[in-house]
Write a protein that holds these residues in place. Sequence first.
Motif, short mmCIF file in Angstrom:
data_model
loop_
_atom_site.label_atom_id
_atom_site.label_comp_id
_atom_site.label_asym_id
_atom_site.label_seq_id
_atom_site.Cartn_x
_atom_site.Cartn_y
_atom_site.Cartn_z
N CYS A 54 -65.54 -28.58 66.71
CA CYS A 54 -64.17 -28.16 66.37
C CYS A 54 -63.17 -29.19 66.87
O CYS A 54 -63.24 -29.64 68.02
CB CYS A 54 -63.88 -26.79 66.99
SG CYS A 54 -62.20 -26.24 66.66
N GLY A 56 -59.81 -28.58 66.46
CA GLY A 56 -58.55 -27.86 66.66
C GLY A 56 -57.52 -28.06 65.57
O GLY A 56 -56.32 -27.99 65.82
N CYS A 57 -57.98 -28.28 64.33
CA CYS A 57 -57.04 -28.63 63.25
C CYS A 57 -56.33 -27.41 62.66
O CYS A 57 -55.35 -27.56 61.94
CB CYS A 57 -57.78 -29.37 62.15
SG CYS A 57 -58.99 -28.36 61.27
N LEU A 59 -57.16 -25.52 60.25
CA LEU A 59 -57.31 -25.27 58.80
C LEU A 59 -57.95 -23.92 58.54
O LEU A 59 -57.63 -23.23 57.58
CB LEU A 59 -58.13 -26.39 58.16
CG LEU A 59 -57.41 -27.72 57.97
CD1 LEU A 59 -58.36 -28.76 57.40
CD2 LEU A 59 -56.21 -27.54 57.06
N CYS A 60 -58.88 -23.53 59.41
CA CYS A 60 -59.53 -22.22 59.23
C CYS A 60 -58.50 -21.09 59.36
O CYS A 60 -58.53 -20.12 58.59
CB CYS A 60 -60.65 -22.05 60.25
SG CYS A 60 -60.14 -22.38 61.95
N VAL A 71 -55.87 -20.56 66.76
CA VAL A 71 -56.38 -21.82 67.31
C VAL A 71 -55.25 -22.57 68.00
O VAL A 71 -54.14 -22.62 67.49
CB VAL A 71 -56.94 -22.74 66.20
CG1 VAL A 71 -57.60 -23.98 66.81
CG2 VAL A 71 -57.94 -22.02 65.32
N TYR A 92 -59.61 -20.75 70.96
CA TYR A 92 -60.12 -20.35 69.64
C TYR A 92 -60.46 -18.86 69.71
O TYR A 92 -61.26 -18.45 70.55
CB TYR A 92 -61.37 -21.16 69.26
CG TYR A 92 -61.65 -21.08 67.78
CD1 TYR A 92 -61.25 -22.09 66.92
CD2 TYR A 92 -62.26 -19.96 67.24
CE1 TYR A 92 -61.46 -21.99 65.56
CE2 TYR A 92 -62.48 -19.84 65.88
CZ TYR A 92 -62.08 -20.87 65.05
OH TYR A 92 -62.27 -20.77 63.70
N THR A 111 -65.21 -30.13 59.43
CA THR A 111 -66.27 -30.74 60.26
C THR A 111 -67.53 -29.89 60.33
O THR A 111 -68.44 -30.23 61.08
CB THR A 111 -65.76 -30.96 61.69
OG1 THR A 111 -65.46 -29.67 62.26
CG2 THR A 111 -64.52 -31.83 61.72
N ALA A 113 -67.69 -27.27 61.82
CA ALA A 113 -67.70 -26.67 63.16
C ALA A 113 -67.92 -25.17 63.06
O ALA A 113 -68.58 -24.57 63.90
CB ALA A 113 -66.38 -26.94 63.87
S1 SF4 Z 1 -63.17 -24.47 63.24
FE1 SF4 Z 1 -62.95 -26.17 61.78
S2 SF4 Z 1 -61.09 -25.69 60.58
FE2 SF4 Z 1 -61.05 -24.39 62.43
S3 SF4 Z 1 -59.82 -25.55 63.92
FE3 SF4 Z 1 -61.99 -26.07 64.29
S4 SF4 Z 1 -62.35 -27.92 63.04
FE4 SF4 Z 1 -60.44 -27.01 62.29
#
Ligand code: SF4
Length: 200
Positions: A54, A56-57, A59-60, A71, A92, A111, A113
């Motif tokens: 992960c 930390g972007c 996007l999820c 997040v 998270y 990713t 993740a």
């Molecule tokens: S789980 Fe994936 S989409 Fe969500 S914050 Fe982490 S890297 Fe980004």
Amino acid sequence: MPEFLNPVKGFGVTFRQMFRKVDTVQYPEEKRPTAPRFHGRHQLNRWPDGLEKCIGCELCAWACPADAIYVEGADNTEEERYSPGERYGVVYQINYLRCILCGLCVEACPTRALTMTNEYEIADDSRENLIWTKEQLLAPLESGMEVPPHPMRLGDTERDYYQLGSAGVAPRGREDQGARPGPATESGPDWTPGEGGAGQ
Ligand code: SF4
Ligand code: SF4
């Protein structure tokens, strides 16, 4: 069928059912395996050296139609590294009071993740317990993995790291353990930095 039998016609359906094979599962004593692609609870995956995938972007969280994911990202430093690259997810959470297990968050993750396991026994009678934290969601450490923070162990550059990590190569100094595929629910990513695109 004669008209005068109409009032009792429905009983025929019930009567036929009485002779059919019963298909009751004695849950929870008896548990049947789920379909392989069943959407169960989530998992945050790791690279073969134990670093977190992960970044930390968020996007999820943006993709989630139920607003169930929270997040917070933070910067990695060379002294304290939780994931390869610049950022990692310091906080998270998934709120399973809201989650409808649709899998859109998994599709959004660049990713790989975030994936979903086949575990479905997540009911609880406490609201607090249904908000799962990063510590609960992180994949367990497999053989050869170290608890972050630690330096990248797979390659000297990020490109090497991602390519070797995607191939399941053992961390340096642990080659004797050979290649280790990721958890059963995790597909290896086709992603390397600079190439963009989703994991699959
Ligand atoms: S789980 Fe994936 S989409 Fe969500 S914050 Fe982490 S890297 Fe980004
Ligand atoms: S499975 Fe669907 S509802 Fe649950 S966290 Fe992911 S996107 Fe949100």
